[in-house]
Structures are given as structure tokens and as C-alpha cells.
Motif scaffolding. Structure first.
Motif, mmCIF file in Angstrom:
data_model
loop_
_atom_site.group_PDB
_atom_site.id
_atom_site.type_symbol
_atom_site.label_atom_id
_atom_site.label_comp_id
_atom_site.label_asym_id
_atom_site.label_seq_id
_atom_site.Cartn_x
_atom_site.Cartn_y
_atom_site.Cartn_z
ATOM 1 N N GLU A 1 0.817 -1.207 0.000
ATOM 2 C CA GLU A 1 0.000 0.000 0.000
ATOM 3 C C GLU A 1 0.858 1.268 0.000
ATOM 4 O OE1 GLU A 1 -3.039 0.068 -0.541
ATOM 5 O OE2 GLU A 1 -3.909 -1.826 0.090
ATOM 6 N N LEU A 2 1.977 1.226 0.694
ATOM 7 C CA LEU A 2 2.853 2.389 0.765
ATOM 8 C C LEU A 2 3.604 2.620 -0.542
ATOM 9 C CD1 LEU A 2 4.339 1.867 4.350
ATOM 10 C CD2 LEU A 2 2.622 3.553 3.660
ATOM 11 N N LEU A 3 3.775 1.573 -1.327
ATOM 12 C CA LEU A 3 4.591 1.673 -2.541
ATOM 13 C C LEU A 3 3.788 1.857 -3.823
ATOM 14 C CD1 LEU A 3 7.313 -1.089 -1.964
ATOM 15 C CD2 LEU A 3 7.615 1.388 -1.804
ATOM 16 N N ARG A 4 2.544 1.374 -3.863
ATOM 17 C CA ARG A 4 1.897 1.196 -5.154
ATOM 18 C C ARG A 4 1.521 2.493 -5.858
ATOM 19 N NH1 ARG A 4 -3.874 0.872 -5.045
ATOM 20 N NH2 ARG A 4 -4.752 1.174 -2.966
ATOM 21 N N TYR A 5 1.541 3.631 -5.174
ATOM 22 C CA TYR A 5 1.300 4.908 -5.844
ATOM 23 C C TYR A 5 2.598 5.631 -6.193
ATOM 24 C CZ TYR A 5 -3.618 4.453 -4.516
ATOM 25 O OH TYR A 5 -4.909 4.006 -4.376
ATOM 26 N N LYS A 6 3.721 5.013 -5.886
ATOM 27 C CA LYS A 6 5.006 5.644 -6.146
ATOM 28 C C LYS A 6 5.548 5.239 -7.511
ATOM 29 C CE LYS A 6 6.318 6.128 -1.290
ATOM 30 N NZ LYS A 6 6.173 7.587 -1.322
ATOM 31 N N ARG A 7 6.448 6.062 -8.013
ATOM 32 C CA ARG A 7 7.038 5.834 -9.323
ATOM 33 C C ARG A 7 7.732 4.476 -9.381
ATOM 34 N NH1 ARG A 7 8.390 9.300 -13.254
ATOM 35 N NH2 ARG A 7 7.879 11.051 -11.885
ATOM 36 N N GLY A 8 7.417 3.728 -10.413
ATOM 37 C CA GLY A 8 8.046 2.440 -10.606
ATOM 38 C C GLY A 8 7.285 1.271 -10.022
ATOM 39 N N PHE A 9 6.209 1.558 -9.266
ATOM 40 C CA PHE A 9 5.454 0.476 -8.629
ATOM 41 C C PHE A 9 3.999 0.433 -9.082
ATOM 42 C CE2 PHE A 9 8.987 1.334 -5.795
ATOM 43 C CZ PHE A 9 9.447 0.065 -5.510
ATOM 44 N N GLY A 10 3.693 1.119 -10.174
ATOM 45 C CA GLY A 10 2.322 1.123 -10.679
ATOM 46 C C GLY A 10 1.821 -0.248 -11.079
ATOM 47 N N TRP A 11 2.756 -1.157 -11.378
ATOM 48 C CA TRP A 11 2.355 -2.513 -11.750
ATOM 49 C C TRP A 11 1.588 -3.206 -10.633
ATOM 50 C CZ3 TRP A 11 4.178 -6.329 -8.575
ATOM 51 C CH2 TRP A 11 5.281 -6.023 -7.795
ATOM 52 N N MET A 12 1.790 -2.752 -9.395
ATOM 53 C CA MET A 12 1.068 -3.355 -8.279
ATOM 54 C C MET A 12 -0.433 -3.108 -8.401
ATOM 55 S SD MET A 12 3.474 -2.557 -4.991
ATOM 56 C CE MET A 12 5.061 -3.367 -4.770
ATOM 57 N N ASN A 13 -0.811 -1.925 -8.893
ATOM 58 C CA ASN A 13 -2.229 -1.619 -9.081
ATOM 59 C C ASN A 13 -2.837 -2.511 -10.159
ATOM 60 O OD1 ASN A 13 -2.448 0.614 -7.196
ATOM 61 N ND2 ASN A 13 -1.151 1.746 -8.608
ATOM 62 N N SER A 14 -2.072 -2.730 -11.224
ATOM 63 C CA SER A 14 -2.557 -3.625 -12.276
ATOM 64 C C SER A 14 -2.724 -5.045 -11.745
ATOM 65 C CB SER A 14 -1.575 -3.620 -13.455
ATOM 66 O OG SER A 14 -1.459 -2.323 -14.011
ATOM 67 N N ALA A 15 -1.792 -5.479 -10.894
ATOM 68 C CA ALA A 15 -1.884 -6.819 -10.315
ATOM 69 C C ALA A 15 -3.108 -6.935 -9.399
ATOM 70 C CB ALA A 15 -0.607 -7.147 -9.550
ATOM 71 N N LEU A 16 -3.348 -5.908 -8.587
ATOM 72 C CA LEU A 16 -4.521 -5.912 -7.712
ATOM 73 C C LEU A 16 -5.801 -6.015 -8.527
ATOM 74 C CD1 LEU A 16 -3.754 -3.235 -4.962
ATOM 75 C CD2 LEU A 16 -4.219 -5.649 -4.595
#
Length: 375
Positions: free
Chosen positions: A169-184
Motif C-alpha cells: 500500500e505504501l509503494l503502489r502509488y510511487k514511481r516504478g510500482f504502478g504494476w502493483m495496481n494492475s496486479a490488484l
């Protein structure tokens, strides 16, 4: 000076760092590539640069010279061209509208995935049955795990899952971690809500934290029943509340100091009654020893089953909508967007209530449920 492939790679890395710094300090315009390119041509040009240093050298020299003519970049038998320089508004000298690609676009296109995903999701005012079924399924699953696994395994496992989710949650809005939102979105789909892709935490973190805290703080049976109220009382109270929101007298409106804000009495009653048959079934087949019946007989089963449902539904009712959220800064220090979430409150309150209800009716806190909870 010859521009080799490693040199080009270093230049790209340097410009990427400059772009990050500019974005971090909110420059009005992030730095663009020396020469903006069509995204569909980017891969060919980069590959050709690696295979032909001379062509890359000529390409950079032409840019420095301000050459506006298309430049051939060869790679063996195939060639590609680079369009003339573009103005800041993405229009070239021929007045053709061309997509302008910044350096950020080349490497962080996934970082804006949450914006596109949010447009596909429903807000909290929607009934969203898929979310409610997912919510109930996870609750029953964790309740079963709490029964099947030793505490020495389940509690650390839930702690690890909660910590990993918080990190996400702390990382997924930061640069380079947008893929986490796609995975969710890939795994949870429409069970997500719009605000969970617009800067807020998902309910998953609070859900896991609530299960962990309940299992940690209360005896196994009380924890399992508390988690079951999370699985059933929370989504059912929400469902009945939305279905009866037109019944004006049942609405709490602004609540008492935020208590129950924008929730309804009928939703609370519906959630409690929905839990009753499940609770009654679970408790009626619990391991009551040689007698096979609980102290107080069938009457105590009915009472405890109803009170457990009321406890879970009341905890859900108490959490206001929208939720109470921490300020963005505390003593000048930015803090994550934590808020009071019913996914955490319901199992903890219901687990605590279970211990007190058992005391009230004279039941042993160490009571064991059936091996598979409901059969």
C-alpha cells in the motif's frame, strides 16, 4: 567523440534521474527527451543504437546541429526514420499532431494504471455484490485457518501477510510500482472500489490487520467467531442498509459525533439477523463434552447467537461513512492515509464481545468448535 551503447545507456539513466528530481520538487514541466520520439519507433531506434554505434553517433550529431530532416537509422537491411523535432504542444513543422513522449513515459507508463483502473470501478455507494461475496469468502477462509492451524503458525503468518500488504500500500502509488495496481485489479477485479485506486488504501490491509489482531488478542474460539462476524455482519449490514436507504426514519444522517454517520438502523438489524442462523449452527455443534449440550440449554444458544450478530453489526454501524481519516501531516511530518475501517473494527469488537458473552452465560472460554466449524 564516439557515443557507444554504454554511453547512451548512461545518458538515459542520467536523464531519468533528472526527471525524478524535477517531479519530486514539482517543476511545472518535467524534462523531455532531447528529441521527442514516436513511442512506436522507440524500440527500433534503441535496438539499432546497440547494433550500430556509428548511426547513433550521427543521430546525436544531427540533433545537436538542429537538423530538421528525417534521419535514417539503419540496422542491417532495415531502416527507420526519426521525425523532425516537435514543439512543446506535440505539433511538428508540418502541422501534424504527434504524440509527445517524455522520458517518464518510456519507463513509468504503468505508474498511471490506477487512474485508468479507477474509471472502471464503482464507488462506495454501489451495492457491489462481487465485493461482498469476496469479503465473506475471505472471512470464512481465515476463520477456518484459525481453527485448523496452530496459533504459533497462524498468528505469525497473518502478521507477515499484514506487513507485506502495508508495504504494498505504501509503494503502489510511487514511481516504478504502478504494476502493483494492475496486479490488484487482475486478481480482485470489480471487488475493488474507485477510491482504492485514487490514493487511498484498499480494505485488504485493514482486513488482514483485523484478523491478525483478533487472533492475537483473544482465545481461539472467540477469535474465530469474531472473524466470522467480519465475514457476514459487515457485508450483510451494508447490503440491507443500501436497500433501505430510502426509509428516511431509519437513517442516522450525521450521527452522534460521527457515530454511525450515513448508516441506517435497518442495515444494522439486517446484519445482526443475517448472522444469527450461522452462529446458531456453529455453536450448536461445538464440542460440549459428555453432556452434548451447552449450559443453559437451547435458550442460551439462541441468546449467544443473536448477541454475537448484534455485536458484529453494531461495530459496523459505529464506523462512520466516509471514514475518519488521519490528517495528511502530523507535526509537519507526512503520514500515510490511514483511516478508521470497519474491516479492522468489526472482528476486534466482535471477538471481545464474544469473551464477555461467554462469561455472562457461564460458558468456558476454552470451548472448542467443531473441526470444520459448521459440520
Amino acid at each position: 567523440m564516439k557515443f557507444t551503447a554504454p554511453a547512451i545507456t548512461g545518458l538515459v539513466a542520467l536523464l531519468t534521474a533528472a526527471n525524478d528530481v524535477a517531479s519530486a520538487i514539482h517543476f511545472p514541466i518535467a524534462p523531455r527527451l532531447i528529441h521527442p520520439l514516436h513511442s512506436k519507433r522507440r524500440n527500433n531506434i534503441i535496438n539499432n543504437a546497440k547494433s550500430s554505434d556509428d548511426d547513433e553517433n550521427n543521430y546525436l550529431l544531427n540533433i545537436r546541429a538542429g537538423n530538421t530532416e528525417p534521419i535514417n537509422v539503419s540496422g542491417g537491411a532495415s531502416t527507420d526514420t526519426v521525425s523532425p523535432p516537435l514543439s512543446n504542444n506535440g505539433i511538428n513543422d508540418n502541422n501534424d499532431k504527434v504524440d509527445v513522449v517524455t522520458l517518464s513515459d518510456l519507463f513509468t507508463s504503468a505508474d498511471d494504471a490506477n487512474i485508468a483502473i479507477a474509471k472502471k470501478l464503482k464507488n462506495r455507494n454501489s451495492t457491489n455484490l462481487s465485493r461482498k461475496f469476496t469479503h465473506a469468502a475471505f472471512g470464512i477462509f481465515f476463520a477456518c485457518l484459525n481453527q485448523f492451524l496452530p496459533r504459533s503458525t497462524f498468528i505469525p503468518g497473518m502478521g507477515l501477510l499484514t506487513s507485506a500488504t502495508l508495504l504494498m500500500e505504501l509503494l503502489r502509488y510511487k514511481r516504478g510500482f504502478g504494476w502493483m495496481n494492475s496486479a490488484l485489479h487482475f486478481f480482485l477485479g470489480k471487488a475493488l472500489r474507485k477510491h482504492e485506486m485514487e490514493g487511498k488504501f484498499t480494505g485488504s490491509f485493514y482486513y488482514f490487520a483485523g484478523v491478525y489482531t483478533t487472533a492475537k488478542c483473544f482465545p481461539r474460539t472467540a477469535a474465530t467467531l469474531g472473524i466470522c462476524q467480519l465475514a457476514l455482519a459487515d457485508p450483510s449490514a451494508s447490503y440491507f442498509g443500501k436497500k433501505t436507504r430510502h426509509v428516511y426514519w431509519s437513517r442516522i444522517e450525521n450521527g452522534l459525533g460521527g457515530f454511525g454517520r450515513n448508516k441506517g438502523i435497518l442495515g444494522f438489524i439486517g446484519g445482526a439477523l443475517f448472522c444469527f442462523p450461522f452462529n446458531y449452527r456453529v455453536l450448536s455443534i461445538a464440542q460440549w463434552g459428555a453432556r452434548g449440550v451447552p449450559p443453559g440449554g437451547n435458550g442460551s444458544l439462541v441468546l449467544v447467537s443473536l448477541l454475537l450478530g448484534l455485536a458484529g453489526a453494531f461495530a459496523d454501524l459505529a464506523v462512520p461513512t466516509p471514514a475518519l481519516t488521519m490528517p495528511k501531516k502530523v507535526l509537519g511530518v507526512p503520514v500515510p492515509p490511514f483511516h478508521v475501517d470497519d474491516n479492522f473494527v468489526v472482528p476486534v469488537v466482535a471477538g471481545f464481545a464474544c469473551t464477555k458473552i461467554f462469561e455472562m452465560v457461564g460458558w468456558d472460554a476454552s470451548l472448542e468448535l467443531a473441526k470444520h466449524i459448521i459440520f
